[in-house]
Structure formats: C-alpha cells, structure tokens
Design a protein around this motif. Structure first.
Motif, PDB file in Angstrom:
ATOM      1  N   ARG A   1      33.471 109.289  44.031  1.00 46.91           N
ATOM      2  CA  ARG A   1      32.489 108.657  43.417  1.00 46.91           C
ATOM      3  C   ARG A   1      31.733 109.696  43.585  1.00 46.91           C
ATOM      4  O   ARG A   1      31.419 110.400  44.648  1.00 46.91           O
ATOM      5  CB  ARG A   1      31.651 107.261  43.612  1.00 46.91           C
ATOM      6  CG  ARG A   1      30.498 107.113  42.749  1.00 46.91           C
ATOM      7  CD  ARG A   1      30.104 106.064  43.510  1.00 46.91           C
ATOM      8  NE  ARG A   1      28.715 105.381  42.726  1.00 46.91           N
ATOM      9  CZ  ARG A   1      27.288 106.113  43.636  1.00 46.91           C
ATOM     10  NH1 ARG A   1      27.734 106.389  44.325  1.00 46.91           N
ATOM     11  NH2 ARG A   1      25.996 105.053  42.376  1.00 46.91           N
TER      12      ARG A   1
ATOM     13  N   GLU B   1      26.965 108.197  37.431  1.00 46.30           N
ATOM     14  CA  GLU B   1      27.877 108.517  38.707  1.00 46.30           C
ATOM     15  C   GLU B   1      29.116 108.364  37.550  1.00 46.30           C
ATOM     16  O   GLU B   1      29.312 108.259  36.829  1.00 46.30           O
ATOM     17  CB  GLU B   1      27.664 106.605  39.339  1.00 46.30           C
ATOM     18  CG  GLU B   1      27.905 105.744  38.933  1.00 46.30           C
ATOM     19  CD  GLU B   1      28.670 104.847  38.903  1.00 46.30           C
ATOM     20  OE1 GLU B   1      27.893 104.583  40.137  1.00 46.30           O
ATOM     21  OE2 GLU B   1      29.766 103.506  38.855  1.00 46.30           O
TER      22      GLU B   1
ATOM     23  N   PHE C   1      33.264 108.640  38.492  1.00 48.68           N
ATOM     24  CA  PHE C   1      34.503 108.540  39.537  1.00 48.68           C
ATOM     25  C   PHE C   1      36.165 108.965  38.769  1.00 48.68           C
ATOM     26  O   PHE C   1      36.333 108.832  37.751  1.00 48.68           O
ATOM     27  CB  PHE C   1      34.604 107.072  39.746  1.00 48.68           C
ATOM     28  CG  PHE C   1      34.204 106.119  38.644  1.00 48.68           C
ATOM     29  CD1 PHE C   1      35.531 105.659  38.474  1.00 48.68           C
ATOM     30  CD2 PHE C   1      33.028 105.865  38.268  1.00 48.68           C
ATOM     31  CE1 PHE C   1      35.133 104.907  37.015  1.00 48.68           C
ATOM     32  CE2 PHE C   1      32.948 104.937  37.081  1.00 48.68           C
ATOM     33  CZ  PHE C   1      33.852 104.312  36.537  1.00 48.68           C
TER      34      PHE C   1
ATOM     35  N   LYS D   1      36.798 113.757  35.529  1.00 52.44           N
ATOM     36  CA  LYS D   1      36.332 112.018  36.171  1.00 52.44           C
ATOM     37  C   LYS D   1      35.448 111.020  35.223  1.00 52.44           C
ATOM     38  O   LYS D   1      35.050 111.400  34.010  1.00 52.44           O
ATOM     39  CB  LYS D   1      35.015 111.763  37.183  1.00 52.44           C
ATOM     40  CG  LYS D   1      35.683 112.557  38.883  1.00 52.44           C
ATOM     41  CD  LYS D   1      34.583 113.032  39.671  1.00 52.44           C
ATOM     42  CE  LYS D   1      35.821 113.451  41.154  1.00 52.44           C
ATOM     43  NZ  LYS D   1      34.798 113.075  42.426  1.00 52.44           N
TER      44      LYS D   1
ATOM     45  N   CYS E   1      30.685 101.814  39.224  1.00 51.17           N
ATOM     46  CA  CYS E   1      31.981 101.786  39.780  1.00 51.17           C
ATOM     47  C   CYS E   1      32.234 100.550  41.572  1.00 51.17           C
ATOM     48  O   CYS E   1      33.488 100.217  40.980  1.00 51.17           O
ATOM     49  CB  CYS E   1      31.943 102.934  40.647  1.00 51.17           C
ATOM     50  SG  CYS E   1      33.376 103.192  41.955  1.00 51.17           S
ATOM     51  N   LYS E   2      30.941 100.529  41.594  1.00 55.03           N
ATOM     52  CA  LYS E   2      31.238  99.502  42.552  1.00 55.03           C
ATOM     53  C   LYS E   2      31.461  97.862  42.070  1.00 55.03           C
ATOM     54  O   LYS E   2      32.537  97.170  42.910  1.00 55.03           O
ATOM     55  CB  LYS E   2      29.723  99.341  43.113  1.00 55.03           C
ATOM     56  CG  LYS E   2      29.955  97.931  44.510  1.00 55.03           C
ATOM     57  CD  LYS E   2      28.479  97.972  45.028  1.00 55.03           C
ATOM     58  CE  LYS E   2      28.594  97.476  46.665  1.00 55.03           C
ATOM     59  NZ  LYS E   2      26.702  96.995  46.546  1.00 55.03           N
TER      60      LYS E   2
END
Length: 365
Positions: free
Chosen positions: A199, A210, A212, A235, A243-244
C-alpha cells in the motif's frame, strides 16, 4: 474495406463496444448474448443473435464466426478459451477483455496454430490494455529504464460508504484481482507478490488516494520488459481506507479463498454494495531512468469521467478495446498469432479516431 466483426456479450462493456463499432462505416457488427433482453435491446441497432444458454465448452460458435474478420469476447474469462478455439477453427482474429492470467496463457497456446494474418490479442481494454501500451512507451524516454509504476483505478465520484467504493464493473473480475497473485519485477527479477499488499498513498490535483497490489493489470509486460528495468509494479487506485477493509474480508475472514468462500463474497458484494454509473477512471504512469547517466523521472496521467449516458469504466474500456482492434485490423503491419498489447505505438493509439476520450482526458500536472 468493411470489416465483419462479432461482439460476444452485450452487457455494459460489450454493448458499448458494439455500439461504437456500429457507428463507424468501416464495420459490419453482429452482437450475441445468452440474455434475450440484451439481444432485444440492441436488435434495432445492429444484427443480433441469441446464444444458447449452455455450458461454455458445449456452446457452438461455428455459424456465428464463419466468414467474420474478428470476434471480440466480452464474456467471462472462463468462456474465453472456448471462444478463442472457435476463432482459430473458423479463421477469424480474436480479442478479449480478460484480466485473468491463466486464461491468457491458455489463449497463447491456442494462438500457436494461427493462420497467416490471424491475430490473438487477449487483455484489451483499460487494465490490462491501454495501461500496458502507455507504460511500455516510456522505455523510449531514457537511455536506460530503471522503474515503472503503473496505477489505475475505477472509482465512484461520490463515495458514501465505509468502503469508499461502489461497484462499477464485473464483481467476479474485482474479486479475482484482489485475491490472485500479482506479477511484478523486483531487483531485475520477475516475481509474484501478494494482492492487497504494497500500500502507498499519493495525491493528484489535491485529492488523496491509496494504491495496492492487484492481479492481472500488467498483461505481458513482465515478459516484454524482463532484463530492461529494475522494478515494475502495477497497483489499483482507491480512496484511503478501502485496502484495510478488503484485507479484513480477504485475509482475516478468508473470503478470498477459491470455492464456496469466494462465491459467498461475491454474493455479499452484489447484494450489499451499490452499483453506480457516476464514476471516474484515473490512470497514472510514473517512470524513472537514466539519461546521460543522470537519473530522471517523467509521468503521464489521465482522468476520464462519466457522461449522462455512460460510466467512465464503460468509456475507458470500450474505447481502448475498439482502438486496439481498429489498429490491428487496419494496420500496415501484417501480424500472426499471439500479439502483445504493448507493441502498439502510443502516439498512433492516441491519434486514432476511437481514442478521443483518452486524448481529452490527459492531465497537465
């Protein structure tokens, strides 16, 4: 000379591809789908055929592909090897939109038996597709390329949930790219990395994003650039926080595992995450390399927005796929068998009549 072309799958992307081609005098379009509603919807615009709703391996494409110059498959990646084999058997060129690495490998094998002038080009569209053509073009800007960072995101313009995300394209494709291993080049060595890792946070025009690791976006670049640079990564771009939550679903709850768990996740997404046509597509390539032994950086960024009639993911994917098909079918160079996306010239791509959406979308930053 008019080209005869079949578009398989008349969903949001396939339907848009067929409509774009049909508006051009150089193409005679036939659209086909297993969904009678989709077939009826387009029947007054161009020729349509209802496909039998059978398993992909038993479906007969013979009558549909006979006498055609090309077929574009907008079906799922599971269907595509069967379509590619039918294209080979009936002498027409083949294009698809898949992001699935295993599917592309199967099509490479089929393409080994291609006749002269018969082209097989999977992974057309946005990513893979346009992003690979754009990324590969940067090797000409340096005496020696060092790093290449490819970033692409299809994002809701007005996010309103904890995921900061709405469904804008194939749910199956989305889960596939979040769950499968990701190709890259690290320290000059082609390697696989884990999805949802790596990330990073960055901003463009004052908006924070963001990005990833995700699977499938590089197409053939890890092979065509092997030995030519130190680092190559692809990405997916999202708004911060996405993402989390995905790592919780895919890793902690193990819903990314193939089989029933992945089916469960797809059902959750499709029943609980709203779709939207109000989206944008952000494309960024940042490259570093050496010119006269000095390390330099350059980049190109594109931002495509939805219209009242079409989503940005429809516009970006369909126009890129059609541009690619047009360059291959009407190109001066005769090609045969499997053809890599990145061999297309970016300047010729952007100058093509079908690529206006991309020409208008480039940002000066």
């Amino acid at each position: 000379m008019t080209k005869r072309i079949v578009v398989l799958g008349l969903g949001r992307i396939g339907g848009a591809i067929a409509q774009i081609l049909n508006r051009h005098d150089g193409y005679d379009v036939t659209g086909a789908d297993i969904n009678p509603t989709a077939v009826a919807h387009f029947s007054e615009q161009f020729k349509t055929e209802l496909l039998p709703n059978t398993s992909p391996e038993t479906r007969d494409y013979g009558a549909l592909l006979t006498g055609q110059d090309a077929v574009i498959s907008a079906l799922t990646f599971n269907d595509n090897p069967y379509v590619a084999q039918a294209a080979l058997d009936h002498g027409c060129s083949y294009f698809d939109l898949t992001e699935d690495v295993r599917c592309t490998q199967a099509i490479k094998e089929i393409a080994l038996a291609a006749a002269p002038g018969q082209v097989f080009m999977p992974q057309c569209g946005l990513a893979p597709g346009f992003i690979g053509i754009l990324g590969y073009s940067f090797r000409h800007r340096f005496d020696r390329l060092d790093t290449l960072k490819l970033r692409v995101g299809a994002l809701p313009e007005y996010p309103s949930n904890q995921m900061m995300y709405n469904l804008t394209w194939s749910t199956e494709g989305l889960i596939n790219e979040y769950a499968n291993p990701c190709e890259s080049i690290k320290n000059h060595i082609p390697t696989l990395t884990e999805p949802l890792e790596g990330r990073e946070v960055f901003s463009i025009s004052g908006v924070e994003y963001e990005a990833f690791n995700t699977s499938g976006g590089l197409a053939n670049l890890c092979y065509s650039l092997d030995g030519e640079l130190r680092e190559l990564t692809y990405k997916t771009i999202r708004y911060p926080g996405h993402c989390k939550l995905m790592k919780f679903l895919f890793h902690d709850l193990r819903l990314g595992e193939e089989g029933k768990r992945r089916d469960m996740l797809m059902e959750i997404f499709e029943s609980s995450v709203a779709t939207t046509m109000q989206d944008l597509v952000l494309i960024s390539v940042v490259a570093t390399g050496y010119v006269d032994d000095r390390l330099k950086q350059c980049s190109r960024t594109f931002l495509l927005r939805h219209t009242a009639e079409q989503s940005a993911i429809q516009i970006s994917t369909a126009s890129a796929a059609v541009t690619t098909v047009d360059l291959i079918l009407n190109g001066r160079e005769s090609r045969q068998g499997f053809v890599e996306q990145e061999t297309l010239n970016i300047d010729e791509f952007l100058a093509n009549d079908f690529a206006k959406a991309y020409r208008d979308a480039e940002l000066s930053i």
